[in-house]
Design a protein around this motif. Structure first.
Motif, PDB file in Angstrom:
ATOM      1  N   GLN A  61       0.830  -1.208   0.000  1.00 48.69           N
ATOM      2  CA  GLN A  61       0.000   0.000   0.000  1.00 48.69           C
ATOM      3  C   GLN A  61       0.865   1.260   0.000  1.00 48.69           C
ATOM      4  OE1 GLN A  61      -2.748  -0.414   3.271  1.00 48.69           O
ATOM      5  NE2 GLN A  61      -4.249  -1.436   1.979  1.00 48.69           N
ATOM      6  N   ILE A  62       1.989   1.208   0.703  1.00 42.05           N
ATOM      7  CA  ILE A  62       2.893   2.362   0.693  1.00 42.05           C
ATOM      8  C   ILE A  62       3.435   2.573  -0.721  1.00 42.05           C
ATOM      9  CG2 ILE A  62       5.050   3.323   1.580  1.00 42.05           C
ATOM     10  CD1 ILE A  62       4.501   1.796   4.206  1.00 42.05           C
ATOM     11  N   LYS A  63       3.777   1.491  -1.392  1.00 41.72           N
ATOM     12  CA  LYS A  63       4.258   1.592  -2.784  1.00 41.72           C
ATOM     13  C   LYS A  63       3.189   2.195  -3.685  1.00 41.72           C
ATOM     14  CE  LYS A  63       7.336  -2.402  -3.036  1.00 41.72           C
ATOM     15  NZ  LYS A  63       7.495  -3.704  -3.714  1.00 41.72           N
ATOM     16  N   GLU A  64       1.955   1.734  -3.518  1.00 41.86           N
ATOM     17  CA  GLU A  64       0.864   2.263  -4.337  1.00 41.86           C
ATOM     18  C   GLU A  64       0.642   3.747  -4.035  1.00 41.86           C
ATOM     19  OE1 GLU A  64      -2.396   2.467  -7.051  1.00 41.86           O
ATOM     20  OE2 GLU A  64      -0.509   1.378  -6.923  1.00 41.86           O
ATOM     21  N   TYR A  65       0.697   4.092  -2.769  1.00 47.88           N
ATOM     22  CA  TYR A  65       0.548   5.494  -2.384  1.00 47.88           C
ATOM     23  C   TYR A  65       1.651   6.329  -3.032  1.00 47.88           C
ATOM     24  CZ  TYR A  65      -0.393   9.596   0.456  1.00 47.88           C
ATOM     25  OH  TYR A  65      -0.716  10.869   0.864  1.00 47.88           O
ATOM     26  N   ALA A  66       2.887   5.830  -2.974  1.00 48.23           N
ATOM     27  CA  ALA A  66       4.022   6.546  -3.572  1.00 48.23           C
ATOM     28  C   ALA A  66       3.836   6.693  -5.081  1.00 48.23           C
ATOM     29  CB  ALA A  66       5.325   5.820  -3.262  1.00 48.23           C
ATOM     30  N   ARG A  67       3.422   5.625  -5.718  1.00 48.07           N
ATOM     31  CA  ARG A  67       3.195   5.675  -7.171  1.00 48.07           C
ATOM     32  C   ARG A  67       2.176   6.753  -7.511  1.00 48.07           C
ATOM     33  NH1 ARG A  67      -0.124   4.215 -11.049  1.00 48.07           N
ATOM     34  NH2 ARG A  67      -1.723   3.381  -9.654  1.00 48.07           N
ATOM     35  N   LEU A  68       1.087   6.767  -6.766  1.00 51.25           N
ATOM     36  CA  LEU A  68       0.047   7.773  -6.997  1.00 51.25           C
ATOM     37  C   LEU A  68       0.555   9.178  -6.723  1.00 51.25           C
ATOM     38  CD1 LEU A  68      -2.911   5.827  -5.374  1.00 51.25           C
ATOM     39  CD2 LEU A  68      -2.648   6.344  -7.818  1.00 51.25           C
ATOM     40  N   ARG A  69       1.333   9.315  -5.660  1.00 51.09           N
ATOM     41  CA  ARG A  69       1.876  10.629  -5.300  1.00 51.09           C
ATOM     42  C   ARG A  69       2.715  11.201  -6.436  1.00 51.09           C
ATOM     43  NH1 ARG A  69       6.920  12.085  -3.052  1.00 51.09           N
ATOM     44  NH2 ARG A  69       6.844  14.055  -1.911  1.00 51.09           N
ATOM     45  N   TYR A  70       3.542  10.349  -7.034  1.00 48.80           N
ATOM     46  CA  TYR A  70       4.403  10.823  -8.118  1.00 48.80           C
ATOM     47  C   TYR A  70       3.623  11.150  -9.381  1.00 48.80           C
ATOM     48  CZ  TYR A  70       8.456   9.739  -5.250  1.00 48.80           C
ATOM     49  OH  TYR A  70       9.383   9.728  -4.240  1.00 48.80           O
ATOM     50  N   LEU A  71       2.375  10.685  -9.469  1.00 52.85           N
ATOM     51  CA  LEU A  71       1.532  11.026 -10.618  1.00 52.85           C
ATOM     52  C   LEU A  71       0.875  12.399 -10.471  1.00 52.85           C
ATOM     53  CD1 LEU A  71      -0.195   7.593 -11.361  1.00 52.85           C
ATOM     54  CD2 LEU A  71       1.642   8.712 -12.667  1.00 52.85           C
ATOM     55  N   GLY A  72       0.871  12.936  -9.252  1.00 52.81           N
ATOM     56  CA  GLY A  72       0.364  14.288  -9.060  1.00 52.81           C
ATOM     57  C   GLY A  72      -0.953  14.365  -8.308  1.00 52.81           C
ATOM     58  N   ASP A  73      -1.439  15.593  -8.217  1.00 49.51           N
ATOM     59  CA  ASP A  73      -2.621  15.891  -7.407  1.00 49.51           C
ATOM     60  C   ASP A  73      -3.913  15.273  -7.926  1.00 49.51           C
ATOM     61  OD1 ASP A  73      -1.082  17.264  -5.629  1.00 49.51           O
ATOM     62  OD2 ASP A  73      -1.722  19.272  -6.291  1.00 49.51           O
ATOM     63  N   THR A  74      -3.934  14.849  -9.166  1.00 56.67           N
ATOM     64  CA  THR A  74      -5.155  14.219  -9.679  1.00 56.67           C
ATOM     65  C   THR A  74      -5.427  12.890  -8.976  1.00 56.67           C
ATOM     66  OG1 THR A  74      -3.955  13.131 -11.477  1.00 56.67           O
ATOM     67  CG2 THR A  74      -4.954  15.285 -11.963  1.00 56.67           C
ATOM     68  N   THR A  75      -4.433  12.368  -8.259  1.00 61.21           N
ATOM     69  CA  THR A  75      -4.583  11.085  -7.563  1.00 61.21           C
ATOM     70  C   THR A  75      -4.938  11.255  -6.084  1.00 61.21           C
ATOM     71  OG1 THR A  75      -2.242  10.928  -6.958  1.00 61.21           O
ATOM     72  CG2 THR A  75      -2.886  10.034  -9.115  1.00 61.21           C
ATOM     73  N   ILE A  76      -5.221  12.466  -5.677  1.00 62.93           N
ATOM     74  CA  ILE A  76      -5.547  12.698  -4.263  1.00 62.93           C
ATOM     75  C   ILE A  76      -6.728  11.842  -3.797  1.00 62.93           C
ATOM     76  CG2 ILE A  76      -6.480  14.430  -2.653  1.00 62.93           C
ATOM     77  CD1 ILE A  76      -4.416  16.400  -3.819  1.00 62.93           C
ATOM     78  N   PRO A  77      -7.796  11.703  -4.577  1.00 64.48           N
ATOM     79  CA  PRO A  77      -8.902  10.842  -4.104  1.00 64.48           C
ATOM     80  C   PRO A  77      -8.457   9.398  -3.834  1.00 64.48           C
ATOM     81  CG  PRO A  77      -9.647  12.219  -5.909  1.00 64.48           C
ATOM     82  CD  PRO A  77      -8.151  12.394  -5.822  1.00 64.48           C
ATOM     83  N   GLU A  78      -7.589   8.855  -4.686  1.00 63.11           N
ATOM     84  CA  GLU A  78      -7.100   7.486  -4.484  1.00 63.11           C
ATOM     85  C   GLU A  78      -6.209   7.398  -3.245  1.00 63.11           C
ATOM     86  OE1 GLU A  78      -7.045   9.151  -7.378  1.00 63.11           O
ATOM     87  OE2 GLU A  78      -7.637   7.806  -9.008  1.00 63.11           O
ATOM     88  N   ARG A  79      -5.373   8.395  -3.049  1.00 61.73           N
ATOM     89  CA  ARG A  79      -4.505   8.418  -1.866  1.00 61.73           C
ATOM     90  C   ARG A  79      -5.351   8.579  -0.602  1.00 61.73           C
ATOM     91  NH1 ARG A  79      -0.304  12.907  -2.990  1.00 61.73           N
ATOM     92  NH2 ARG A  79      -1.629  13.499  -4.726  1.00 61.73           N
ATOM     93  N   TYR A  80      -6.361   9.400  -0.679  1.00 62.40           N
ATOM     94  CA  TYR A  80      -7.286   9.579   0.444  1.00 62.40           C
ATOM     95  C   TYR A  80      -7.918   8.239   0.808  1.00 62.40           C
ATOM     96  CZ  TYR A  80     -11.305  11.229   3.120  1.00 62.40           C
ATOM     97  OH  TYR A  80     -12.253  11.402   4.099  1.00 62.40           O
ATOM     98  N   ALA A  81      -8.337   7.490  -0.202  1.00 57.40           N
ATOM     99  CA  ALA A  81      -8.985   6.202   0.033  1.00 57.40           C
ATOM    100  C   ALA A  81      -8.032   5.222   0.722  1.00 57.40           C
ATOM    101  CB  ALA A  81      -9.486   5.616  -1.287  1.00 57.40           C
TER     102      ALA A  81
END
Length: 119
Positions: A61-81
């Motif tokens: 999950q940390i890896k997925e969070y990091a991957r999303l983070r590097y994709l930018g702010d459009t992934t905030i909903p996924e990171r929030y989840a």
């Protein structure tokens, strides 16, 4: 700062930092010579990663969070989840811990009564 200084500052080995980079958790800037150049944002990010680990967030999950983070702010909903789901797990764990504390408190009170009678 270079990897050695960064490693010392955060208390992780150079090997661990390289592993985190290989796993996609860290993505430090590189200078013209190709050396890693860590900055304030990297310090804040690694502190966040370490907090996630301390809270028991699985590495996947940390890896997925990091991957999303590097994709930018459009992934905030996924990171929030991701964070919300782990928060729910912590709430459930807290309930279990309270049950364990109640059980122990009851057992301790029994022992206290036995010890009083023995004196």
């Amino acid at each position: 700062m270079h990897i050695k200084e960064f490693s010392t500052k955060i208390g992780l080995s150079i090997d661990t930092l390289r592993y985190y980079e290989k796993e996609g958790l860290l993505n430090p800037a590189r200078n013209k010579s190709g050396y890693r150049n860590y900055g304030k944002q990297d310090l804040e990010w690694i502190a966040f990663i370490l907090k996630l680990k301390a809270m028991g967030v699985p590495l996947t999950q940390i890896k997925e969070y990091a991957r999303l983070r590097y994709l930018g702010d459009t992934t905030i909903p996924e990171r929030y989840a991701i964070l919300q789901a782990h928060n729910q797990k912590l709430v459930e764990q807290e309930k279990e811990i309270k049950k364990y504390q109640q059980f122990l408190a009851h057992k301790l009170s029994i022992y206290e009564e036995v010890m009083k009678k023995q004196n």
